[in-house]
Scaffold this active site. Structure first.
Site, mmCIF file in Angstrom:
data_model
loop_
_atom_site.group_PDB
_atom_site.id
_atom_site.type_symbol
_atom_site.label_atom_id
_atom_site.label_comp_id
_atom_site.label_asym_id
_atom_site.label_seq_id
_atom_site.Cartn_x
_atom_site.Cartn_y
_atom_site.Cartn_z
ATOM 1 C CB SER A 43 14.981 9.385 10.760
ATOM 2 O OG SER A 43 14.708 8.090 11.167
ATOM 3 C CE LYS A 91 12.785 6.239 6.696
ATOM 4 N NZ LYS A 91 13.827 7.437 7.196
#
Length: 110
Positions: A43, A91
């Site tokens: 990711s 993130k």
């Protein structure tokens, strides 16, 4: 024989003193200042794990910036997963409070 027991006793006493000082200092440092985390998965590619799922990167998480709310766009943050509370996710910050974000053709204020 008495000298060897005295040496062992002194060594054990010094070890215990060092242990009982080092453990609280290390725990406090890892909790309040910074800690190391491993990043796995795709990711965050290509910034982290450019080799794919076979490799993992290690990052230093700075607790001071988050504690003082000094997060900026582009920073990488770690947080508890809303789906699995036992897992941490990493993130990149793309917007801050008050920014307008285009979410699939629908504009939303953060």
């Amino acid at each position: 024989m008495a000298q060897s027991k005295g040496w062992v006793r002194r060594y054990f006493k010094a070890f215990c003193k060092g242990f009982f000082v080092a453990v609280p200092v290390a725990v406090t440092f890892l909790d309040r200042v910074a800690c190391v985390a491993r990043v796995e998965g795709a990711s965050m590619q290509p910034s982290l794990n450019p080799g794919g799922s076979q490799s993992s990167d290690v990052v230093l998480l700075n607790h001071w910036k988050v504690r003082n709310f000094e997060v900026q766009r582009g920073d990488i943050v770690s947080l508890v997963s809303p789906k699995n509370p036992e897992q941490k996710i990493i993130k990149r910050v793309i917007a801050l409070e008050g920014d307008i974000v285009n979410n699939g053709g629908k504009r939303e204020r953060i």
